[in-house]
Design a protein around this motif. Structure first.
Motif, PDB file in Angstrom:
ATOM      1  N   VAL A 125       8.167   7.359   2.435  1.00  0.00           N
ATOM      2  CA  VAL A 125       8.342   7.881   1.081  1.00  0.00           C
ATOM      3  C   VAL A 125       9.342   9.030   1.174  1.00  0.00           C
ATOM      4  CG1 VAL A 125       7.215   8.977  -0.878  1.00  0.00           C
ATOM      5  CG2 VAL A 125       5.998   7.236   0.445  1.00  0.00           C
TER       6      VAL A 125
ATOM      7  N   ASP B 186       7.931   5.751  -8.773  1.00  0.00           N
ATOM      8  CA  ASP B 186       7.280   7.045  -8.606  1.00  0.00           C
ATOM      9  C   ASP B 186       6.328   7.390  -9.741  1.00  0.00           C
ATOM     10  OD1 ASP B 186       8.817   7.358  -6.292  1.00  0.00           O
ATOM     11  OD2 ASP B 186      10.483   8.163  -7.464  1.00  0.00           O
TER      12      ASP B 186
ATOM     13  N   GLN C  22       2.361  12.132  -6.315  1.00  0.00           N
ATOM     14  CA  GLN C  22       1.151  11.388  -5.980  1.00  0.00           C
ATOM     15  C   GLN C  22       0.821  10.335  -7.044  1.00  0.00           C
ATOM     16  OE1 GLN C  22      -0.413  12.009  -2.811  1.00  0.00           O
ATOM     17  NE2 GLN C  22       1.625  12.919  -2.790  1.00  0.00           N
TER      18      GLN C  22
ATOM     19  N   MET D 119       2.950   0.134  -8.131  1.00  0.00           N
ATOM     20  CA  MET D 119       3.256  -0.882  -7.127  1.00  0.00           C
ATOM     21  C   MET D 119       3.284  -2.249  -7.800  1.00  0.00           C
ATOM     22  SD  MET D 119       1.006   0.376  -3.813  1.00  0.00           S
ATOM     23  CE  MET D 119      -0.579   0.118  -4.607  1.00  0.00           C
TER      24      MET D 119
ATOM     25  N   GLY E 264       2.196   6.870  -8.961  1.00  0.00           N
ATOM     26  CA  GLY E 264       3.163   5.821  -8.716  1.00  0.00           C
ATOM     27  C   GLY E 264       2.762   4.484  -9.297  1.00  0.00           C
TER      28      GLY E 264
ATOM     29  N   SER F 249       0.830  -1.201   0.000  1.00  0.00           N
ATOM     30  CA  SER F 249       0.000   0.000   0.000  1.00  0.00           C
ATOM     31  C   SER F 249       0.870   1.258   0.000  1.00  0.00           C
ATOM     32  CB  SER F 249      -0.912   0.042   1.235  1.00  0.00           C
ATOM     33  OG  SER F 249      -1.580  -1.180   1.435  1.00  0.00           O
ATOM     34  N   ARG F 250       0.285   2.371  -0.452  1.00  0.00           N
ATOM     35  CA  ARG F 250       0.868   3.711  -0.274  1.00  0.00           C
ATOM     36  C   ARG F 250      -0.088   4.444   0.670  1.00  0.00           C
ATOM     37  NH1 ARG F 250       3.412   7.898  -3.546  1.00  0.00           N
ATOM     38  NH2 ARG F 250       3.491   9.736  -2.183  1.00  0.00           N
TER      39      ARG F 250
ATOM     40  N   TYR G 277       5.066   3.535   2.415  1.00  0.00           N
ATOM     41  CA  TYR G 277       4.689   2.307   1.721  1.00  0.00           C
ATOM     42  C   TYR G 277       4.515   1.242   2.797  1.00  0.00           C
ATOM     43  CZ  TYR G 277       6.432   4.708  -2.423  1.00  0.00           C
ATOM     44  OH  TYR G 277       6.646   5.635  -3.422  1.00  0.00           O
TER      45      TYR G 277
ATOM     46  N   ILE H 234       8.238  -0.665  -5.797  1.00  0.00           N
ATOM     47  CA  ILE H 234       7.461   0.544  -6.079  1.00  0.00           C
ATOM     48  C   ILE H 234       8.224   1.422  -7.082  1.00  0.00           C
ATOM     49  CG2 ILE H 234       6.222   0.550  -3.899  1.00  0.00           C
ATOM     50  CD1 ILE H 234       9.136   2.901  -4.337  1.00  0.00           C
TER      51      ILE H 234
ATOM     52  N   ASP I 137       3.888   9.673   5.263  1.00  0.00           N
ATOM     53  CA  ASP I 137       3.501   9.106   3.969  1.00  0.00           C
ATOM     54  C   ASP I 137       4.414   7.911   3.747  1.00  0.00           C
ATOM     55  OD1 ASP I 137       2.420   8.650   1.490  1.00  0.00           O
ATOM     56  OD2 ASP I 137       3.324  10.390   0.523  1.00  0.00           O
TER      57      ASP I 137
END
Length: 280
Positions: free
Chosen positions: A153, A179, A160, A164, A162, A121-122, A132, A177, A130
């Protein structure tokens, strides 16, 4: 020259071969459509909280409603080694006051909630971080052993948008992950989970607490695997679709409460009549 050939041969012997999939599923939500054949909305109010747009699949959770998670799940299983990649953009998130965090999430399970599972998750956390979020649960000697890790992060990577990815080789899952959809993936960690079939996959938005509100856009999903059993596009029209275990068949309606109410009414009426006759 001979020494160079020997070195090259040894490197080839010890290098790990690239994963070559035999089954592939991809869907680009930027076409403004939802794949109703292969995907099913999940979560409270999912039909209203998922909105296909030209930018992608918009997924929202409103404040004041206890949603916890909303998104979609494939109508097929994932077998063997696999690579699962999701591209996303976070449009907004309010600061949660409690819970694990709010943001885009990938969760997969090899059975029920007591079996092996993995999640990436982010998340916007209640402490304003913020991060991961990584979760893994494996089974050893009949005991479920969970593990959770948080990775901040970096300040330079506050985009915002990204990507995964969960990638499994045998029983180990790598969590990576990026960006954006052009940057190379960065490995966060690799953890032992399970080599069993993935019977449930949920992709969407997690809500930290009832006061959390958030909106994300999912742009694309890609699943490459050794096999994708029950993939709708490869089944006959009469084949039964895979039903993930989180979505059991609806139980038949029970009228037990009605019979209990009638029985209570009869007993009460009989008691009143008996008391009336004794008195008069």
């Amino acid at each position: 020259m001979l020494n160079r050939l020997i070195v090259v041969s040894l490197c080839l012997l010890h290098s790990s071969p690239e994963f070559v999939s035999t089954a592939v599923y991809t869907w680009d939500f930027r076409n403004g459509h939802f794949d109703n054949l292969s995907l099913v909305p999940i979560g409270p109010g999912a039909v209203n909280l998922l909105q296909p747009t030209n930018e992608g699949l918009r997924v929202s959770v409103p404040a004041g409603h206890d949603v916890k998670s909303v998104g979609f799940s494939p109508r097929f299983m994932i077998s063997g080694d696999f690579e699962l990649t999701v591209d996303f953009t976070i449009l907004n998130r309010t600061q949660p006051k409690s819970g694990f965090g709010t943001g885009p999430n990938i969760y997969l399970s090899m059975g029920s909630t007591s079996d092996a599972a993995a999640s990436l998750s982010r998340l916007l956390r209640p402490d304003c971080r913020d991060v991961y979020g990584v979760f893994a649960a494996r089974i050893e000697n009949g005991e479920r052993i969970p593990a959770a890790k948080l990775f901040d992060v970096p300040r330079a990577d506050k985009s915002q948008t990204g990507r995964m990815q969960l990638k499994r080789a045998k029983s180990e899952i790598s969590y990576s992950i990026a960006d954006d959809d052009r940057s190379p993936l960065r490995l966060l960690v690799a953890l032992p989970v399970s080599d069993a079939d993935v019977t449930m996959l949920r992709i969407g938005l997690s809500q930290s607490d009832i006061q959390s509100a958030a909106t994300i856009v999912l742009h694309k999903i890609s699943i490459e695997a050794d096999d994708l059993p029950h993939l709708p596009s490869e089944q006959s029209r009469t084949a039964q679709l895979h039903r993930p275990q989180y979505q059991p068949p609806s139980p038949p309606k029970s009228y037990r409460w009605l019979w209990q109410s009638l029985a209570a009414l009869i007993v009460t009426s009989g008691t009143v009549m008996w008391w009336w006759k004794r008195r008069y």
